[in-house]
Design an enzyme around this catalytic site. Sequence first.
Site, short mmCIF file in Angstrom:
data_model
loop_
_atom_site.label_atom_id
_atom_site.label_comp_id
_atom_site.label_asym_id
_atom_site.label_seq_id
_atom_site.Cartn_x
_atom_site.Cartn_y
_atom_site.Cartn_z
N ARG A 170 30.17 52.31 54.72
CA ARG A 170 29.90 51.09 53.94
C ARG A 170 29.54 49.98 54.91
O ARG A 170 30.33 49.65 55.81
CB ARG A 170 31.15 50.71 53.15
N TYR A 179 34.30 51.93 57.39
CA TYR A 179 34.07 50.68 56.67
C TYR A 179 33.58 49.59 57.63
O TYR A 179 34.30 49.23 58.56
CB TYR A 179 35.37 50.26 56.00
N CYS A 188 31.25 44.55 31.24
CA CYS A 188 31.86 43.53 32.10
C CYS A 188 31.21 42.18 31.81
O CYS A 188 29.99 42.10 31.64
CB CYS A 188 31.61 43.94 33.55
N ARG A 194 33.38 46.46 39.09
CA ARG A 194 33.73 45.75 37.86
C ARG A 194 33.29 46.48 36.58
O ARG A 194 34.11 46.58 35.65
CB ARG A 194 33.20 44.31 37.92
N CYS A 231 39.57 46.70 45.40
CA CYS A 231 40.96 46.26 45.47
C CYS A 231 41.51 46.09 44.06
O CYS A 231 40.75 45.93 43.10
CB CYS A 231 41.03 44.93 46.20
FE1 SF4 Z 1 36.41 41.85 36.12
FE2 SF4 Z 1 35.91 40.18 34.09
FE3 SF4 Z 1 34.36 42.28 34.50
FE4 SF4 Z 1 36.82 42.66 33.64
S1 SF4 Z 1 35.22 41.62 32.55
S2 SF4 Z 1 35.80 43.79 35.26
S3 SF4 Z 1 37.88 41.01 34.67
S4 SF4 Z 1 34.63 40.58 35.90
#
Ligand code: SF4
Length: 704
Positions: A232, A178, A351, A328, A37
Amino acid sequence: MPDTELTAVPAPYDILFEPVKIGPLTTKNRFYQVPHCNGMGYRDPSAQAAMRRIKAEGGWSVVCTEQVEIHATSDIAPFIELRIWDDQDVPALARIADAIHEGGAIAGIELAHNGMNAPNQLSRETPLGPVHLPVAPDTIAPVQARAMSKQDLADLRRWHRNAVRRSLEAGYDLVYVYGAHGYSTLHHFLSPRYNTRTDEYGGSVLNRMRLLRELLEDTVEEVDGQAAVACRITVDEELGEAGITRGDIEAVLGELGEVPDLWDFAMGSWEADSATSRFEPEGRQEQFVAGLKKLTSTPVVGVGRFTSPDAMVRQVRAGILDLIGAARPSIADPFLPNKIRDGKLATIRECIGCNVCVTGDQTMSPIRCTQNPSMGEEWRRGWHPERVRPKESDARILVVGAGPAGLEAARALGVRGYEVTLVEAARELGGRVTAESRLPGLSAWNRVRDYREAAIGELPNVEVFRESPMSADDVVEFGFQHVIVATGATWRTDGVGRWHTQPIPVAGGAQVLAPDDIFAGRLPEGRHVVVYDDDYYYLGGVIAEQLRSKGYEVSIVTPAAQVSPWTVNTFEVTKIQRRLIEAGVERVTEHALAGVGRGGVVVTDAYTHQTREIEADAVVMVTARLPRDELFLQLDERRELGQLQTVHGVGDCWAPATIAAAVWSGRRAAEEFDAPARPNDEVPFRREVTELAGLDIDVPVPTT
Ligand code: SF4
Ligand code: ADP
């Protein structure tokens, strides 16, 4: 740039660049951007298309949409996802598929029927579920789902087939069925928590998977070899026998393992799949996914906030996953695959696991990312995660302060080619990131600094001076004409915040500390500490946890109903309460701090305003911050006197906010440096405006 420079693949990671066959498709590598999302959905399809294209450009072999609601009974308003309700939705979806193809990736679409998770606030249709139950798990709207009749089930199969047909028309190569995250009718039917039916769709696992079998077989038939079919599925609801178990998923794979072309393993809630680094390590899903692959001959994909190529290789070599799924890590670094391919591991923007990206979707606003300020801004502002337009003058720029805002401004200006001088008062770079990453659970946040420090280290045109506090006189003396001030903010100790907009009474001799004291290693004297959380994000809870771990008796007082209430948007609020309770921190919720005495504080009930006292030797105020903007204001005066040409305040020194906002603000200053000045009554970004349906807005009058 790394996207176009083809170099030899470093041998240890060769395995990540092997093709994988998914039904009629063959991937170019094992990097797979799973559906995620983004808060843009049907409202911002062009912005989403540009975002997905950049992922494809960065080397992900498969790039998927988020969940796409297949019907008006699957409406999860107010959340903003994609829709494929009828033919009107096809052009927007086609734009996204085209963009993914332009970037060189396989385009996947996740078809979703949200069932009893859909309150249908927009469509006002009746929610549908296996049995009569209130809508759940993500909404608490006062509506119930109705138990689906045989006719409803037949309708659902037809709606799903229609959505599959439209997905093919829109150009997708891979179509999802899904059944995960508690969001899907298929999950609700599979789970004994929700499905207590007594007909052939309830009871035994064979019955509970009947609808899944039907939709899978329908989809395979409908695509007819023109696209691959992915499923999924929730592998464990973490509810023991009360929910979907390992035994259930093994039975599903035993029965249906060969029906789709790909299995995508997920957890029983989005929250469980996207845990933050404060609470879960990289690869937490392995314990639930290991061993499932051998139950099917089709490839399998799964996630785990994977940013380390070694961890990815291990997943493949150990036979856990065939494709490395990422949401992420692909948001923080859309070019992660190409950087691994090119051996440029030091340039990976890892991340940090903060879930600021999730807050976009949860607050119905376009996605943002702490590490990648261009996320969500690709189409709106023309930002790119790896490229910035070249410099337009020979200006020399001074950046004061090396927190997240200053580091990003210096990095991006350096990439543009300007001569940049970055000065920092402290010995260490990173500002608040360096300070906060020493608190419990936040060590991964250092990656915000580490990525930028390493990037700046590679730029010969950016000079860094540590332990160099700058005054306005210094700036003018050194002859800088362009200055970006990123000097941060200071936490207040006077109680002013959301609840009190005027200082509260503090007795002489009372001990009041700010988070800045805790960052600097100063600890309260005495035994009992009150932490006052009127900030509502993570910090109050983290400081309470830290003090408790040092042996203090800790009470956390907050006017809100929960500690750190805004973390509902990062999926942490429940975990924070649990952690504090288990640590023995007393939570005094729905109370504001009214005054601080010596040996105790006065708190007021948030509703009745009745007061009572709590014993305390010291108070830590986590309420609000004041911009450290003296330098900015002084330099702005000097600018008016003609002593320098431009001065910009960025990040917390302009207005305190999140680390993500500081990074974004630094990037904006760099992007807009030398750009033609625009009046600020113009909308500062591109937006997609709804096309009017037609000229006729007459309300049809019923005929008698
Ligand atoms: Fe999401 Fe934070 Fe990773 Fe960026 S750094 S993808 S905002 S969890
Ligand atoms: P932001 O989140 O906006 O980047 P931070 O508070 O994280 O802000 O970082 C601000 C940085 O600026 C800190 O590292 C601080 O030491 C530094 N700083 C503040 N004032 C000065 C100054 N006058 N000269 C140099 N560095 C400064």
